[in-house]
Design a protein around this motif. Sequence first.
Motif, short mmCIF file in Angstrom:
data_model
loop_
_atom_site.label_atom_id
_atom_site.label_comp_id
_atom_site.label_asym_id
_atom_site.label_seq_id
_atom_site.Cartn_x
_atom_site.Cartn_y
_atom_site.Cartn_z
N GLU A 55 36.53 -12.56 56.10
CA GLU A 55 35.35 -13.01 55.37
C GLU A 55 34.13 -12.94 56.28
OE1 GLU A 55 33.12 -13.74 52.46
OE2 GLU A 55 35.24 -13.92 52.03
N LEU A 56 33.17 -12.15 55.89
CA LEU A 56 32.00 -11.94 56.73
C LEU A 56 30.75 -12.59 56.16
CD1 LEU A 56 32.80 -8.22 57.49
CD2 LEU A 56 33.20 -10.18 58.95
N TYR A 57 30.93 -13.53 55.26
CA TYR A 57 29.83 -14.25 54.64
C TYR A 57 29.26 -15.23 55.64
CZ TYR A 57 27.58 -17.52 51.38
OH TYR A 57 26.71 -18.34 50.73
N ILE A 96 27.24 -16.95 45.19
CA ILE A 96 26.56 -16.14 46.21
C ILE A 96 27.57 -15.26 46.94
CG2 ILE A 96 25.22 -16.23 48.34
CD1 ILE A 96 23.54 -17.12 46.07
N ARG A 97 28.70 -15.84 47.27
CA ARG A 97 29.76 -15.10 47.97
C ARG A 97 30.25 -13.92 47.12
NH1 ARG A 97 33.43 -17.62 52.03
NH2 ARG A 97 32.11 -19.42 51.63
N SER A 98 30.46 -14.15 45.83
CA SER A 98 30.93 -13.07 44.95
C SER A 98 29.84 -12.00 44.75
CB SER A 98 31.41 -13.61 43.62
OG SER A 98 30.34 -14.11 42.86
N ARG A 101 30.11 -9.83 47.74
CA ARG A 101 31.29 -8.95 47.64
C ARG A 101 31.01 -7.77 46.72
NH1 ARG A 101 34.69 -13.25 46.31
NH2 ARG A 101 34.89 -14.50 48.17
N LYS A 102 30.33 -8.06 45.60
CA LYS A 102 29.97 -7.00 44.66
C LYS A 102 28.99 -6.01 45.32
CE LYS A 102 28.99 -8.47 40.53
NZ LYS A 102 28.26 -8.95 39.35
N LEU A 103 28.04 -6.54 46.08
CA LEU A 103 27.08 -5.69 46.79
C LEU A 103 27.80 -4.85 47.84
CD1 LEU A 103 23.99 -5.17 47.07
CD2 LEU A 103 23.97 -6.93 48.82
N HIS A 104 28.75 -5.45 48.55
CA HIS A 104 29.51 -4.72 49.57
C HIS A 104 30.34 -3.61 48.94
CE1 HIS A 104 32.20 -5.09 53.41
NE2 HIS A 104 31.69 -3.89 53.25
N SER A 133 21.27 -5.46 37.83
CA SER A 133 22.11 -6.32 36.98
C SER A 133 22.43 -7.62 37.69
CB SER A 133 23.40 -5.60 36.60
OG SER A 133 24.24 -5.46 37.71
N MET A 134 22.58 -7.57 39.00
CA MET A 134 22.86 -8.78 39.78
C MET A 134 21.67 -9.72 39.75
SD MET A 134 24.53 -8.85 43.56
CE MET A 134 23.07 -8.30 44.38
N MET A 135 20.46 -9.18 39.83
CA MET A 135 19.26 -10.01 39.80
C MET A 135 19.07 -10.62 38.41
SD MET A 135 16.51 -7.88 42.01
CE MET A 135 16.31 -8.23 43.74
N ILE A 136 19.36 -9.86 37.38
CA ILE A 136 19.21 -10.36 36.00
C ILE A 136 20.31 -11.37 35.69
CG2 ILE A 136 19.34 -9.70 33.57
CD1 ILE A 136 18.04 -7.03 34.42
N GLN A 137 21.53 -11.09 36.12
CA GLN A 137 22.69 -11.95 35.84
C GLN A 137 22.50 -13.35 36.38
OE1 GLN A 137 26.11 -10.77 38.00
NE2 GLN A 137 27.47 -12.24 37.04
N VAL A 138 21.87 -13.46 37.54
CA VAL A 138 21.73 -14.76 38.20
C VAL A 138 20.66 -15.61 37.54
CG1 VAL A 138 21.17 -15.85 40.40
CG2 VAL A 138 22.58 -13.82 40.35
N CYS A 139 19.74 -14.97 36.83
CA CYS A 139 18.62 -15.70 36.22
C CYS A 139 19.09 -16.87 35.37
CB CYS A 139 17.79 -14.78 35.35
SG CYS A 139 16.92 -13.53 36.29
#
Length: 139
Positions: A55-57, A96-98, A101-104, A133-139
């Motif tokens: 885990e590199l978070y 945030i962690r997930s 992971r999605k970004l990685h 989609s990640m920016m919109i999803q978090v809204c």
Amino acid sequence: MAVCVAVIAKENYPLYIRSTPTENELKFHYMVHTSLDVVDEKISAMGKALVDQRELYLGLLYPTEDYKVYGYVTNSKVKFVMVVDSSNTALRDNEIRSMFRKLHNSYTDVMCNPFYNPGDRIQSRAFDNMVTSMMIQVC
């Protein structure tokens, strides 16, 4: 809500940086680059333990009045920095962690593209759509 996502190379130059309110773009670039010092500090403090971890978070790098800055480092020392709006209290550490992971995973897909030259700026439409989609999803 995530307001800025950045992928920083091992040599501390941006491979990809995107922010949503374009009027504050320079402010977010500054926040990302100042957070790199904190990332380097955390990596050196972890030392050998970081190599052994899967885990590199890095967690919360630093909070400001309006935003929180989070970090993640890959095995190849590529840094991911995410700036999140502080007013979003529903956003937990696991989310945030997930997101990292999605970004990685998406970054790995870009690296596996035979037409991508390592070290060049990321100009993948699929990567850009995933960040959007990640920016919109978090809204």
